[in-house]
Design an enzyme around this catalytic site. Structure first.
Site, short mmCIF file in Angstrom:
data_model
loop_
_atom_site.label_atom_id
_atom_site.label_comp_id
_atom_site.label_asym_id
_atom_site.label_seq_id
_atom_site.Cartn_x
_atom_site.Cartn_y
_atom_site.Cartn_z
N HIS A 200 -1.48 7.97 -22.79
CA HIS A 200 -1.38 6.68 -23.49
C HIS A 200 -2.62 5.86 -23.19
O HIS A 200 -3.03 5.70 -22.05
CB HIS A 200 -0.09 5.95 -23.12
CG HIS A 200 0.29 6.01 -21.69
ND1 HIS A 200 0.72 7.17 -21.08
CD2 HIS A 200 0.30 5.06 -20.74
CE1 HIS A 200 0.98 6.92 -19.81
NE2 HIS A 200 0.71 5.65 -19.57
N ARG B 13 -8.29 1.07 -21.13
CA ARG B 13 -8.34 2.36 -20.43
C ARG B 13 -9.61 2.45 -19.60
O ARG B 13 -10.69 1.99 -20.00
CB ARG B 13 -8.33 3.45 -21.50
CG ARG B 13 -8.24 4.87 -21.01
CD ARG B 13 -7.05 5.15 -20.17
NE ARG B 13 -6.44 6.44 -20.44
CZ ARG B 13 -5.75 7.11 -19.53
NH1 ARG B 13 -5.61 6.64 -18.31
NH2 ARG B 13 -5.18 8.26 -19.85
N LEU C 143 3.77 2.53 -11.15
CA LEU C 143 2.70 3.05 -12.01
C LEU C 143 1.48 3.40 -11.17
O LEU C 143 0.44 3.77 -11.70
CB LEU C 143 2.32 2.00 -13.07
CG LEU C 143 3.47 1.36 -13.85
CD1 LEU C 143 2.92 0.45 -14.94
CD2 LEU C 143 4.38 2.40 -14.45
N ALA C 144 1.60 3.25 -9.85
CA ALA C 144 0.45 3.46 -8.97
C ALA C 144 0.26 4.95 -8.68
O ALA C 144 1.23 5.66 -8.47
CB ALA C 144 0.65 2.70 -7.67
N TYR D 107 -3.04 16.93 -8.95
CA TYR D 107 -2.40 15.73 -9.51
C TYR D 107 -1.04 16.09 -10.14
O TYR D 107 -0.02 15.46 -9.86
CB TYR D 107 -3.32 15.11 -10.57
CG TYR D 107 -2.64 14.06 -11.42
CD1 TYR D 107 -2.49 12.75 -10.97
CD2 TYR D 107 -2.12 14.37 -12.69
CE1 TYR D 107 -1.85 11.79 -11.75
CE2 TYR D 107 -1.49 13.42 -13.46
CZ TYR D 107 -1.35 12.14 -12.99
OH TYR D 107 -0.70 11.20 -13.75
N ASP E 287 0.86 -1.18 0.00
CA ASP E 287 0.00 0.00 0.00
C ASP E 287 0.90 1.23 0.00
O ASP E 287 1.78 1.36 0.86
CB ASP E 287 -0.88 -0.05 1.27
CG ASP E 287 -1.94 1.02 1.27
OD1 ASP E 287 -1.71 2.10 0.69
OD2 ASP E 287 -3.00 0.78 1.88
N SER F 35 4.54 12.44 -15.58
CA SER F 35 3.42 12.71 -16.49
C SER F 35 3.59 14.02 -17.23
O SER F 35 4.11 15.00 -16.68
CB SER F 35 2.13 12.76 -15.66
OG SER F 35 1.09 13.37 -16.41
N GLU G 195 1.32 15.95 -17.57
CA GLU G 195 0.53 16.93 -16.80
C GLU G 195 1.44 17.87 -16.01
O GLU G 195 1.01 18.94 -15.60
CB GLU G 195 -0.43 16.21 -15.84
CG GLU G 195 -1.67 15.65 -16.50
CD GLU G 195 -2.61 16.73 -17.01
OE1 GLU G 195 -3.07 17.56 -16.21
OE2 GLU G 195 -2.89 16.76 -18.22
N SER H 50 -4.83 8.74 -10.51
CA SER H 50 -4.39 9.22 -11.82
C SER H 50 -5.45 10.00 -12.58
O SER H 50 -5.18 10.54 -13.65
CB SER H 50 -3.92 8.04 -12.68
OG SER H 50 -5.02 7.21 -12.96
N LYS I 77 2.75 14.93 -9.05
CA LYS I 77 3.66 14.25 -9.99
C LYS I 77 5.01 14.98 -10.05
O LYS I 77 6.05 14.34 -10.21
CB LYS I 77 3.02 14.18 -11.38
CG LYS I 77 2.01 13.05 -11.51
CD LYS I 77 2.68 11.68 -11.60
CE LYS I 77 1.70 10.55 -11.69
NZ LYS I 77 2.32 9.22 -11.61
N1 GDD Z 1 -12.07 12.71 -18.58
C1 GDD Z 1 -12.73 13.60 -19.37
N2 GDD Z 1 -14.10 13.54 -19.44
N3 GDD Z 1 -12.00 14.51 -20.04
C2 GDD Z 1 -12.67 15.38 -20.84
C3 GDD Z 1 -14.06 15.36 -20.98
C4 GDD Z 1 -14.82 14.41 -20.23
O1 GDD Z 1 -16.04 14.34 -20.29
N4 GDD Z 1 -14.41 16.34 -21.85
C5 GDD Z 1 -13.30 16.95 -22.25
N5 GDD Z 1 -12.22 16.37 -21.64
C6 GDD Z 1 -10.82 16.79 -21.79
C7 GDD Z 1 -10.16 17.14 -20.46
O2 GDD Z 1 -10.57 18.44 -20.02
C8 GDD Z 1 -8.69 17.06 -20.87
O3 GDD Z 1 -8.29 18.27 -21.45
C9 GDD Z 1 -8.67 15.95 -21.95
O4 GDD Z 1 -10.04 15.73 -22.31
C10 GDD Z 1 -8.04 14.64 -21.51
O5 GDD Z 1 -8.64 14.23 -20.30
P1 GDD Z 1 -8.33 12.76 -19.68
O6 GDD Z 1 -8.58 11.71 -20.67
O7 GDD Z 1 -9.10 12.70 -18.39
O8 GDD Z 1 -6.75 12.75 -19.45
P2 GDD Z 1 -5.74 13.84 -18.82
O9 GDD Z 1 -5.00 14.48 -19.96
O10 GDD Z 1 -6.41 14.73 -17.86
O11 GDD Z 1 -4.74 12.93 -17.97
C11 GDD Z 1 -4.32 11.65 -18.43
O12 GDD Z 1 -3.07 11.71 -19.07
C12 GDD Z 1 -1.98 12.11 -18.25
C13 GDD Z 1 -0.71 12.07 -19.10
O13 GDD Z 1 -0.51 13.32 -19.64
C14 GDD Z 1 -4.27 10.73 -17.21
O14 GDD Z 1 -4.00 9.42 -17.63
C15 GDD Z 1 -3.17 11.17 -16.26
O15 GDD Z 1 -3.08 10.25 -15.18
C16 GDD Z 1 -1.85 11.19 -17.05
O16 GDD Z 1 -0.78 11.61 -16.22
#
Ligand code: GDD
Length: 304
Positions: free
Chosen positions: A148, A153, A39-40, A118, A17, A94, A96, A43, A122
């Protein structure tokens, strides 16, 4: 027995944990690993605003606890006495961390400006990994991975939310998809390609950090367009913008410059964005068409 089942039967699970230092020391002592991949994390970026403290504990301090478990089990003292052998450590950093980007595309040298709890957590894990490398001579590296995706997913992330919705609508199981910011851009790649990069980072002579991404960026809207096209649908008939999914602070655009990984690791992504989206939509069509395919009712529900 299916190939996946057979592979899983080769896996031995050991409990640990990220909030419990002792459990991580026990796990490392028991397994005596050559390599540890952290990888935990918590996220899902939106959750980091509603549970900011927990995100700091898990996504940030969790990295410290894993590094400490490796340090203690390797017999490396705080005064840097050489340890027994070398456990190699990979930290999932990340894109991010780049947040409000200072330059584009982003490299290993681009300054960080995280936009969520987040992203901030990171950055802590990233610098701590670098610090343990410099303080204790540990083989500890960070992969700064851009988004990715794959058919595995989680349904709360936008790629899978969209592929599941396109498949559900196509099969008559739903009619509408509610999304937030359609103009955000991401550098989306295939998770299988990125796991290959992680493994390569741990077999180099020198421990170093690497940016991993495709170098091509697309808007959320183009992701939606592609997914609905694969399903034979017009996205405009089904997609609704919903302010509930807009984030308190957005990362508008991310794009990787993975030249260092290409030159030093010989790494190249093999899967293009269009093929990735096609793979995900086709997989969800197959999943949802199979008997009991939607057994998990949490599928397709965004958790905020
Ligand atoms: N989840 C989500 N849901 N995102 C949305 C939506 C929705 O309904 N509508 C628009 N988005 C936009 C978010 O505002 C963001 O700009 C983009 O879609 C991607 O969102 P996510 O798929 O939630 O991923 P993320 O970019 O925030 O983060 C992911 O990638 C990172 C790597 O850069 C996660 O996997 C993180 O853990 C990871 O570090």
């Amino acid at each position: 027995m299916s190939k996946v089942r057979q592979q899983l039967s080769d896996v031995r699970l050991v409990r640990g944990d990220l909030l419990d230092q002792g459990s991580l020391i026990s796990a490392v002592e028991r397994v005596q690993p050559d390599e540890v991949y952290n990888l935990a994390a918590i996220s899902y970026v939106p959750m980091s605003w509603s549970q900011a403290e927990l995100t700091g504990e898990v996504t940030g301090l969790g990295v410290l606890r894993v590094l400490e478990a490796i340090r203690v089990c390797s017999g490396i003292s705080a005064s840097r006495t050489p340890g027994r052998g070398q456990i190699r450590f990979y930290q999932a950093s990340s894109s991010e961390m780049f947040g409000q980007v200072r330059e584009s595309p982003q490299t290993e040298g681009t300054a960080f400006h995280p936009r969520s709890p987040y992203g901030v957590a990171k950055v802590y894990g990233h610098f701590l990994t670098q610090n343990y490398r410099e303080s204790y001579g540990m083989y500890a590296v960070s992969g700064i991975l851009f988004n990715h995706e794959s058919p595995r997913r989680g349904a709360e992330f936008v790629s899978r939310k969209v592929s599941l919705a396109a498949a559900k609508i196509k099969l008559g199981l739903d009619r509408q998809l509610r999304l937030g910011n359609l103009s955000a851009s991401r550098d989306w790649g295939f998770a299988g390609d990125y796991v290959r990069a992680m493994q390569l980072m741990l077999v180099q002579e020198q421990p170093e950090d690497y940016v991993i991404g495709t170098g091509v960026t697309h808007t959320v809207q183009s992701l939606v367009e592609r997914a609905f096209e694969v399903a034979g649908l017009n996205w405009r008939d089904h997609v609704v913008c919903d302010a509930a999914f807009i984030r308190p602070a957005e990362v508008d655009q991310l794009c990787a410059d993975a030249s260092k990984a290409r030159q030093r690791l010989g790494w190249e992504p093999a899967t293009k964005f269009e093929d990735l989206v096609t793979m995900m939509v086709e997989s969800d069509l197959e999943l949802l068409s199979a008997p009991g395919g939607l057994a998990d009712d949490s599928f397709g529900h965004d958790v905020w």
